[in-house]
Scaffold this active site. Structure first.
Site, PDB file in Angstrom:
ATOM      1  N   THR A  49       0.759  -1.235   0.039  1.00 40.45           N
ATOM      2  CA  THR A  49       0.208  -0.153  -0.112  1.00 40.45           C
ATOM      3  C   THR A  49       0.945   1.293   0.052  1.00 40.45           C
ATOM      4  O   THR A  49       0.315   2.321  -0.496  1.00 40.45           O
ATOM      5  CB  THR A  49      -0.909   0.041   1.240  1.00 40.45           C
ATOM      6  OG1 THR A  49      -1.365  -1.289   1.151  1.00 40.45           O
ATOM      7  CG2 THR A  49      -2.109   1.366   1.097  1.00 40.45           C
ATOM      8  N   TYR A 137       5.193 -12.153   4.285  1.00 39.57           N
ATOM      9  CA  TYR A 137       3.902 -11.461   3.766  1.00 39.57           C
ATOM     10  C   TYR A 137       3.684 -12.398   2.657  1.00 39.57           C
ATOM     11  O   TYR A 137       4.475 -12.427   1.706  1.00 39.57           O
ATOM     12  CB  TYR A 137       4.355 -10.480   3.478  1.00 39.57           C
ATOM     13  CG  TYR A 137       3.400  -9.400   2.989  1.00 39.57           C
ATOM     14  CD1 TYR A 137       1.896  -9.979   2.690  1.00 39.57           C
ATOM     15  CD2 TYR A 137       3.875  -8.153   2.180  1.00 39.57           C
ATOM     16  CE1 TYR A 137       0.994  -9.222   2.161  1.00 39.57           C
ATOM     17  CE2 TYR A 137       2.455  -7.567   1.352  1.00 39.57           C
ATOM     18  CZ  TYR A 137       1.345  -7.728   1.279  1.00 39.57           C
ATOM     19  OH  TYR A 137       0.388  -7.194   0.754  1.00 39.57           O
ATOM     20  N   LYS A 166       1.947 -12.083   7.582  1.00 43.26           N
ATOM     21  CA  LYS A 166       0.806 -11.415   7.018  1.00 43.26           C
ATOM     22  C   LYS A 166       0.003 -12.134   5.995  1.00 43.26           C
ATOM     23  O   LYS A 166       0.856 -12.488   5.080  1.00 43.26           O
ATOM     24  CB  LYS A 166       0.961  -9.709   6.425  1.00 43.26           C
ATOM     25  CG  LYS A 166      -0.388  -9.273   5.947  1.00 43.26           C
ATOM     26  CD  LYS A 166       0.295  -7.939   5.220  1.00 43.26           C
ATOM     27  CE  LYS A 166      -0.917  -7.417   4.608  1.00 43.26           C
ATOM     28  NZ  LYS A 166      -0.820  -5.975   3.936  1.00 43.26           N
ATOM     29  N   ILE A 208      -3.311  -6.433   9.229  1.00 48.73           N
ATOM     30  CA  ILE A 208      -2.600  -5.306   8.596  1.00 48.73           C
ATOM     31  C   ILE A 208      -3.307  -4.784   7.436  1.00 48.73           C
ATOM     32  O   ILE A 208      -3.660  -5.634   6.496  1.00 48.73           O
ATOM     33  CB  ILE A 208      -1.252  -5.930   8.076  1.00 48.73           C
ATOM     34  CG1 ILE A 208      -0.515  -6.143   9.362  1.00 48.73           C
ATOM     35  CG2 ILE A 208      -0.361  -4.638   7.502  1.00 48.73           C
ATOM     36  CD1 ILE A 208       0.947  -6.764   8.809  1.00 48.73           C
TER      37      ILE A 208
END
Length: 303
Positions: A49, A137, A166, A208
């Site tokens: 992001t 991740y 994540k 998250i």
């Protein structure tokens, strides 16, 4: 190494830019204050992001120092450090000043399509040089390949450096396999806002979040209710925000969330190529979804 203390709502911060495409440091710090005041439990800088592929190492280091100076340890800071060239990533980690950060978030290598064995070797190389605990991740929607639960569990058992993941997948069966077999101390964070509620119900330790950039208080309250087993309240919040999350998904990330933040006058609607602002037609659709959400939740003290 100490057991990870992260739990609850993390926010995957956007990276605001000025018209000249330099990092808008004032807006960045303003956004940090906004989400922390909204009740988020930790920050994630320069993840997906945060448009990490287009942010220079010097910019990451400068922003980390400024955020650390602003917060004085109020909430933990996670910083994104991933890549698809293992040797180059190792060099970057060795050269970086991580002062102020508590963890790194490292994504499965993208584009190369590594095997599970390749993922293991890659992350072991990262852990060997990282001065901080590593949060894995897994985001197959962007990397094309999925890190299987067995691979995650093998890494978690191989080194105390691997403390969490994540998991931005939508495969509930694989998620349950991970939750059932992972080490007790290894934590799992949802990586898809729309699936945060069900993943927390299955035992995730937090999320998250993207939407927490814009609505940190609301989303944090939902996550907190889940973690306190207040499922009725959490379910109500989940279904309130779900239509907005579905609309946001059609806008692309971070294009959609940056548009919302610009509507709220928190940042400018600026991107570094290859990302570009949303067209006016999509802005109108998103604005209606935002208005509908805020009108439906105006008595919930939405922030």
């Amino acid at each position: 190494m100490e057991e990870i203390s992260l739990q609850g709502t993390g926010v995957a911060l956007v990276t605001p830019f000025n018209e000249d495409l330099s990092v808008d440091e004032e807006a960045y710090l303003r956004l940090v204050e906004y989400v922390v005041e909204g009740g988020v439990d930790f920050l994630v800088l320069f993840g997906t992001t945060g448009e990490s592929p287009t942010v220079l190492l010097q910019e990451k280091e400068r922003i980390l120092k400024k955020v650390d100076a602003l917060l004085h340890g109020k909430v933990p800071i996670v910083i994104g450090f991933g890549g698809n060239n293992t040797s180059e990533l190792v060099k970057q980690i060795k050269a970086f000043d991580f002062t102020g950060a508590s963890y790194i978030l490292s994504v499965v290598p993208y584009y190369n399509k590594p095997s599970q064995e390749g993922m293991i070797a890659h992350f072991q190389a990262v852990a060997e040089v990282s001065p901080l605990p590593v949060i894995l991740y897994n985001v197959p929607g962007r990397t094309v390949v999925n890190m299987e639960p067995e691979t995650t569990i093998m890494l978690a058992n191989s080194s105390p450096k691997f403390v969490a993941i994540k998991d931005a997948t939508d495969n509930v069966d694989k998620f349950m396999s991970l939750m059932a077999k992972k080490p007790v101390s290894f934590k799992v964070f949802a990586g898809d806002d729309a699936l945060t509620f069900p993943f927390l119900a299955l035992g995730a330790h937090g999320t998250i979040s993207v939407i927490a950039n814009a609505y940190p208080s609301f989303f944090s309250k939902m996550v907190s209710a889940c973690l306190k087993n207040n499922w009725e309240t959490a379910r109500k919040y989940h279904y309130m925000i779900l239509p907005l999350l579905h609309t946001l998904l059609t806008m692309g990330n971070p294009a959609g969330i940056k548009a919302i933040l610009s509507m709220k006058n928190l940042i400018k609607h600026q991107f570094r190529l290859p990302l570009v602002p949303l067209p006016e037609e999509k802005i109108r659709i998103l604005k209606k979804a935002v208005d509908d959400f805020e009108n439906a939740t105006k008595y919930e003290n939405v922030k």
